[in-house]
Design a protein around this motif. Structure first.
Motif, PDB file in Angstrom:
ATOM      1  N   ALA A 178     -22.420 -10.250  36.861  1.00  9.66           N
ATOM      2  CA  ALA A 178     -23.873 -10.402  36.802  1.00  9.66           C
ATOM      3  C   ALA A 178     -24.603  -9.136  37.237  1.00  9.66           C
ATOM      4  O   ALA A 178     -25.827  -9.141  37.306  1.00  9.66           O
ATOM      5  CB  ALA A 178     -24.316 -11.578  37.676  1.00  9.66           C
ATOM      6  N   LEU A 179     -23.868  -8.088  37.524  1.00  6.67           N
ATOM      7  CA  LEU A 179     -24.500  -6.856  37.994  1.00  6.67           C
ATOM      8  C   LEU A 179     -25.351  -6.261  36.880  1.00  6.67           C
ATOM      9  O   LEU A 179     -24.855  -5.956  35.802  1.00  6.67           O
ATOM     10  CB  LEU A 179     -23.427  -5.858  38.426  1.00  6.67           C
ATOM     11  N   PRO A 180     -26.649  -6.092  37.101  1.00  3.54           N
ATOM     12  CA  PRO A 180     -27.488  -5.518  36.045  1.00  3.54           C
ATOM     13  C   PRO A 180     -27.278  -4.018  35.948  1.00  3.54           C
ATOM     14  O   PRO A 180     -26.655  -3.399  36.815  1.00  3.54           O
ATOM     15  CB  PRO A 180     -28.908  -5.836  36.537  1.00  3.54           C
ATOM     16  N   LYS A 181     -27.799  -3.454  34.899  1.00  8.35           N
ATOM     17  CA  LYS A 181     -27.908  -2.000  34.873  1.00  8.35           C
ATOM     18  C   LYS A 181     -28.791  -1.622  36.055  1.00  8.35           C
ATOM     19  O   LYS A 181     -29.845  -2.226  36.269  1.00  8.35           O
ATOM     20  CB  LYS A 181     -28.550  -1.535  33.564  1.00  8.35           C
ATOM     21  N   PHE A 182     -28.380  -0.653  36.860  1.00 11.73           N
ATOM     22  CA  PHE A 182     -29.098  -0.412  38.105  1.00 11.73           C
ATOM     23  C   PHE A 182     -29.799   0.940  38.156  1.00 11.73           C
ATOM     24  O   PHE A 182     -30.229   1.378  39.225  1.00 11.73           O
ATOM     25  CB  PHE A 182     -28.166  -0.577  39.311  1.00 11.73           C
ATOM     26  N   VAL A 183     -29.916   1.594  37.006  1.00 10.56           N
ATOM     27  CA  VAL A 183     -30.751   2.792  36.920  1.00 10.56           C
ATOM     28  C   VAL A 183     -31.753   2.603  35.788  1.00 10.56           C
ATOM     29  O   VAL A 183     -31.506   1.875  34.827  1.00 10.56           O
ATOM     30  CB  VAL A 183     -29.925   4.075  36.683  1.00 10.56           C
ATOM     31  N   PHE A 184     -32.891   3.255  35.923  1.00 12.39           N
ATOM     32  CA  PHE A 184     -33.973   3.172  34.944  1.00 12.39           C
ATOM     33  C   PHE A 184     -34.814   4.421  35.129  1.00 12.39           C
ATOM     34  O   PHE A 184     -34.646   5.158  36.121  1.00 12.39           O
ATOM     35  CB  PHE A 184     -34.800   1.898  35.164  1.00 12.39           C
ATOM     36  N   LYS A 225     -36.858  -7.529  41.246  1.00 12.77           N
ATOM     37  CA  LYS A 225     -36.947  -8.596  40.238  1.00 12.77           C
ATOM     38  C   LYS A 225     -37.852  -8.176  39.086  1.00 12.77           C
ATOM     39  O   LYS A 225     -37.540  -8.395  37.905  1.00 12.77           O
ATOM     40  CB  LYS A 225     -37.469  -9.864  40.920  1.00 12.77           C
ATOM     41  N   GLN A 226     -38.991  -7.554  39.422  1.00 15.29           N
ATOM     42  CA  GLN A 226     -39.914  -7.088  38.384  1.00 15.29           C
ATOM     43  C   GLN A 226     -39.299  -5.985  37.532  1.00 15.29           C
ATOM     44  O   GLN A 226     -39.461  -5.952  36.302  1.00 15.29           O
ATOM     45  CB  GLN A 226     -41.205  -6.591  39.028  1.00 15.29           C
ATOM     46  N   LEU A 227     -38.586  -5.079  38.187  1.00 14.39           N
ATOM     47  CA  LEU A 227     -37.975  -3.966  37.455  1.00 14.39           C
ATOM     48  C   LEU A 227     -36.881  -4.458  36.513  1.00 14.39           C
ATOM     49  O   LEU A 227     -36.750  -3.958  35.384  1.00 14.39           O
ATOM     50  CB  LEU A 227     -37.403  -2.958  38.451  1.00 14.39           C
ATOM     51  N   ILE A 228     -36.079  -5.418  36.967  1.00 11.74           N
ATOM     52  CA  ILE A 228     -35.030  -5.970  36.117  1.00 11.74           C
ATOM     53  C   ILE A 228     -35.645  -6.584  34.871  1.00 11.74           C
ATOM     54  O   ILE A 228     -35.139  -6.412  33.753  1.00 11.74           O
ATOM     55  CB  ILE A 228     -34.195  -6.997  36.902  1.00 11.74           C
ATOM     56  N   ALA A 229     -36.766  -7.298  35.034  1.00  4.43           N
ATOM     57  CA  ALA A 229     -37.430  -7.914  33.882  1.00  4.43           C
ATOM     58  C   ALA A 229     -38.083  -6.868  32.974  1.00  4.43           C
ATOM     59  O   ALA A 229     -37.965  -6.939  31.747  1.00  4.43           O
ATOM     60  CB  ALA A 229     -38.470  -8.914  34.378  1.00  4.43           C
ATOM     61  N   ARG A 230     -38.755  -5.894  33.574  1.00  6.80           N
ATOM     62  CA  ARG A 230     -39.491  -4.896  32.768  1.00  6.80           C
ATOM     63  C   ARG A 230     -38.551  -4.073  31.899  1.00  6.80           C
ATOM     64  O   ARG A 230     -38.816  -3.843  30.713  1.00  6.80           O
ATOM     65  CB  ARG A 230     -40.283  -3.973  33.697  1.00  6.80           C
ATOM     66  N   TYR A 231     -37.448  -3.628  32.481  1.00  4.74           N
ATOM     67  CA  TYR A 231     -36.519  -2.766  31.747  1.00  4.74           C
ATOM     68  C   TYR A 231     -35.350  -3.535  31.136  1.00  4.74           C
ATOM     69  O   TYR A 231     -34.430  -2.916  30.589  1.00  4.74           O
ATOM     70  CB  TYR A 231     -35.992  -1.666  32.675  1.00  4.74           C
ATOM     71  N   LYS A 232     -35.377  -4.857  31.245  1.00  5.86           N
ATOM     72  CA  LYS A 232     -34.314  -5.726  30.697  1.00  5.86           C
ATOM     73  C   LYS A 232     -32.937  -5.264  31.180  1.00  5.86           C
ATOM     74  O   LYS A 232     -31.981  -5.144  30.409  1.00  5.86           O
ATOM     75  CB  LYS A 232     -34.380  -5.734  29.171  1.00  5.86           C
ATOM     76  N   LEU A 233     -32.859  -5.029  32.486  1.00  8.39           N
ATOM     77  CA  LEU A 233     -31.626  -4.494  33.061  1.00  8.39           C
ATOM     78  C   LEU A 233     -30.489  -5.498  33.071  1.00  8.39           C
ATOM     79  O   LEU A 233     -29.325  -5.111  33.195  1.00  8.39           O
ATOM     80  CB  LEU A 233     -31.901  -4.009  34.495  1.00  8.39           C
ATOM     81  N   LEU A 246     -31.691   0.782  41.688  1.00  7.35           N
ATOM     82  CA  LEU A 246     -31.474  -0.344  42.593  1.00  7.35           C
ATOM     83  C   LEU A 246     -30.167  -0.113  43.330  1.00  7.35           C
ATOM     84  O   LEU A 246     -29.173   0.311  42.732  1.00  7.35           O
ATOM     85  CB  LEU A 246     -31.370  -1.658  41.816  1.00  7.35           C
ATOM     86  N   ILE A 247     -30.147  -0.414  44.627  1.00 11.56           N
ATOM     87  CA  ILE A 247     -28.905  -0.281  45.394  1.00 11.56           C
ATOM     88  C   ILE A 247     -28.656  -1.561  46.184  1.00 11.56           C
ATOM     89  O   ILE A 247     -29.540  -2.401  46.362  1.00 11.56           O
ATOM     90  CB  ILE A 247     -28.935   0.927  46.351  1.00 11.56           C
ATOM     91  N   ASP A 294     -36.396  10.673  35.379  1.00 11.75           N
ATOM     92  CA  ASP A 294     -35.441  10.293  34.346  1.00 11.75           C
ATOM     93  C   ASP A 294     -34.423   9.321  34.966  1.00 11.75           C
ATOM     94  O   ASP A 294     -34.561   8.882  36.095  1.00 11.75           O
ATOM     95  CB  ASP A 294     -34.754  11.528  33.743  1.00 11.75           C
ATOM     96  N   GLU A 295     -33.400   8.958  34.186  1.00  9.92           N
ATOM     97  CA  GLU A 295     -32.380   8.043  34.685  1.00  9.92           C
ATOM     98  C   GLU A 295     -31.323   8.800  35.477  1.00  9.92           C
ATOM     99  O   GLU A 295     -30.842   9.853  35.028  1.00  9.92           O
ATOM    100  CB  GLU A 295     -31.710   7.283  33.533  1.00  9.92           C
ATOM    101  N   LEU A 296     -30.948   8.241  36.617  1.00  7.68           N
ATOM    102  CA  LEU A 296     -29.907   8.852  37.455  1.00  7.68           C
ATOM    103  C   LEU A 296     -28.538   8.376  36.975  1.00  7.68           C
ATOM    104  O   LEU A 296     -27.866   7.574  37.630  1.00  7.68           O
ATOM    105  CB  LEU A 296     -30.145   8.482  38.922  1.00  7.68           C
ATOM    106  N   LYS A 297     -28.127   8.891  35.826  1.00  5.71           N
ATOM    107  CA  LYS A 297     -26.887   8.422  35.223  1.00  5.71           C
ATOM    108  C   LYS A 297     -25.662   8.745  36.071  1.00  5.71           C
ATOM    109  O   LYS A 297     -24.647   8.044  35.999  1.00  5.71           O
ATOM    110  CB  LYS A 297     -26.741   9.032  33.815  1.00  5.71           C
TER     111      LYS A 297
END
Length: 564
Positions: free
Chosen positions: A328-334, A205-213, A339-340, A380-383
């Motif tokens: 509603a699936l957020p971006k899941f890499v940062f 939840k914190q990561l989604i908010a911090r990176y605006k996922l 996130l999995i 880095d991001e795991l694209k």
């Protein structure tokens, strides 16, 4: 004392470095760890992997129906049968039943069931037992698993990338001050950190908010699943039978439904899922589940031929589940992590299945992390994880069911009809997409606009109260510790939630954590019984003012589910 003050006084924290740190020893987190070690062995490389688990052991906090689609597990461990995976009861029959309020019912002929309702080839399992088995497979490959250690804090590099996590401090008293048993948390540092906390993970939840996922995505939607495991009369037991119900006791405008899964050993899993976008603050998901069991079509399985309740309740639990879909699936890499599984929202709500997607996304994240680590990259991001998902079988599975829950905003009849049309007639190929605009907590109406619900008292045989239910969930927390159910503003529960919404936290919590009691001054105050918490996360989701924030308690606390 604040964490900064503790670090200043007792620090620095000890640290351990790994290639990959995984938060959560559920199916997804363990699949990530197993896949990393498999890739390392296949390419003659060394990759260090650690898994943190806040429960007392892997599986202790795992709660699901559960029917497992073995597709992803077969990809991960092709010989899982030979290795003794506890998938012992194949599904033998599906039944979808609409329940009426006067005891009537209607079963949909299987000929007309859409594809997502077909469980042929799937297994009814204890997901906790499956998780314990996966943990053994991971450890055999050299994965380090630390049970009883809750990841409490995300650690960042100077340029803002995730560099690992810190476990929670141990031995703080209720006043937040160190006791004689105080121990500072430990830092687990990784080149990449994979978050597999399950639905509404507090770090996720914190990561989604911090990176605006979640920017540009639909708001997440949730359901609360309440479950009991029973041992029943052998004459009422049909191994492999799967029953899903809709209708009563929900009103036509409220999303929800029940399930009856027949495991082996005369055991039956009973559960009810209530959509957390309900509007009436007087509704109690726990009481709706208890009331659902009184319907003749449900209680029949728990009785003998004389109509006596002879079944024995073995265990109880509750957990919030994702019900949003791919919209509603957020971006899941940062930077530095991913996130999995249900931490991102990969559950397929139409199939009521998330374990296979957790395992699959864990494998995809592991492949991307292994390639990055062995190429000398970090933080880095795991694209390639994103690309892997978009090219996997999971993407079209979720894409074709993207409208499932959104159709129910027009009620049970429209939702059933349109989902049947999309899936049975159009076979999942349709050009339209429905969107949600509000989070679940925003649907709650003021109590003055709603009708109170009179729930029957429990009889102690078929229906039960919250406290006796928490007892059979084996829930326990170290009593002398700060409450992990925190309030942004202590005045809000009485001044707003009680005054406007009749105190919904006393009803939506399935564990009796929240009570409004006499404050001794002619008013009321909110009492938080954190000891009862089963870690379902409902309060963090449904609180109408978003004033309650769930944080990690001391590791090892919470439920200890047996065969759930």
């Amino acid at each position: 004392m604040t964490n900064e003050e503790l670090l200043s006084t007792y620090g620095p924290r000890e640290s351990m470095e790994y290639d990959v740190v995984i938060v959560g020893a559920g199916p997804g987190g363990l699949a990530t760890a197993i896949r990393l070690k498999q890739q390392a062995a296949a390419h003659s490389k060394e990759v260090s992997v650690v898994v943190l688990e806040k429960g007392s052991e892997p599986g202790a906090h795992i709660l699901s129906g559960a029917i497992v689609d073995p597709r992803a597990l077969t990809e991960l461990i092709p010989d899982w049968k030979a290795k003794g995976a506890p998938l012992n009861q194949p599904v033998t029959e599906d039944a979808y039943v609409f329940l009426g309020g006067q005891g009537g019912s209607f079963r949909i002929p299987n000929l007309f069931l859409p594809p997502f309702a077909n469980n042929h080839g799937n297994y009814i399992v204890s997901l906790g037992d499956v998780t314990r088995w996966l943990a053994a497979q991971a450890e055999a490959l050299g994965v380090e698993i630390f049970p009883g250690f809750a990841a409490a804090e995300v650690l960042y590099t100077e340029d803002g990338a995730v560099r690992g996590v810190a476990t929670g401090n141990m031995g703080l008293g209720k006043d937040g001050k160190p006791t004689d048993h105080f121990q500072l948390g430990m830092e687990l540092l990784g080149k990449y950190t994979v978050f597999a906390e399950g639905a509404r993970g507090h770090l996720g939840k914190q990561l989604i908010a911090r990176y605006k996922l979640d920017e540009g995505r639909d708001p997440q939607s949730w359901g609360l699943g309440v479950k009991e495991l029973w041992e029943i009369d052998p004459e009422r037991h049909q191994p492999g039978l799967v029953v899903h119900t809709a209708g009563w006791p929900m009103d036509p405008s409220t999303y929800g439904g029940g399930f009856i899964y027949h495991l082996d050993g005369n055991r039956v899993a009973l559960g009810f899922v209530t959509g957390l976008n309900y509007s009436n603050p007087y509704l109690s998901p726990f009481e709706e589940f208890q009331r659902w069991k009184t319907h003749p079509n449900v209680r029949w399985y728990l009785e003998n031929a004389k109509g006596e309740v002879t079944g024995k309740r073995l265990s109880y639990g509750a957990r919030a589940i994702n019900a949003s879909g791919i919209n509603a699936l957020p971006k899941f890499v940062f930077p530095g992590g991913a996130l999995i599984g249900c931490n991102a929202g990969f559950l397929n709500v139409s199939r009521i299945k998330g374990s296979h997607s957790a395992i699959k996304t864990g494998m995809l994240a592991a492949d991307a992390a292994f390639a990055a680590v062995t190429a000398g990259r970090q933080h880095d991001e795991l694209k390639n994880y994103t690309l892997g998902f978009e090219n996997s079988w999971l993407y079209p599975e979720l894409q074709k069911d993207r409208n499932f829950k959104n159709w129910f905003r027009w009620g049970l009849s429209v939702g059933t009809l349109m989902n049947g049309f999309e899936q049975y007639v159009l076979r999942g190929h349709f050009p339209w997409t429905l969107h949600r605009k509000k989070p679940d907590y925003a649907y709650l109406k003021p109590a003055s606009e709603c009708t109170p619900i009179d729930y029957p008292k429990p009889d102690g045989k078929l229906t039960f109260d919250r406290l006796s239910s928490v007892f059979v969930s084996n829930t326990n927390h170290e009593e002398n510790q700060p409450s992990h159910l925190t309030l942004r503003d202590a005045s809000v529960p009485v001044d707003i939630n009680l005054a406007t919404y009749a105190g919904p936290e006393a009803r939506y919590c399935p564990a009796g954590v929240y009570e409004f009691v006499d404050d001794g001054k002619g008013g009321q105050r909110l009492q938080i019984n954190a000891q009862n918490c089963v870690h379902c996360k409902t309060c963090d989701i449904k609180d109408p003012t978003q004033n309650i924030v769930w944080v990690a308690p001391e590791g090892g606390g919470g439920p200890n589910y047996a065969s759930m």
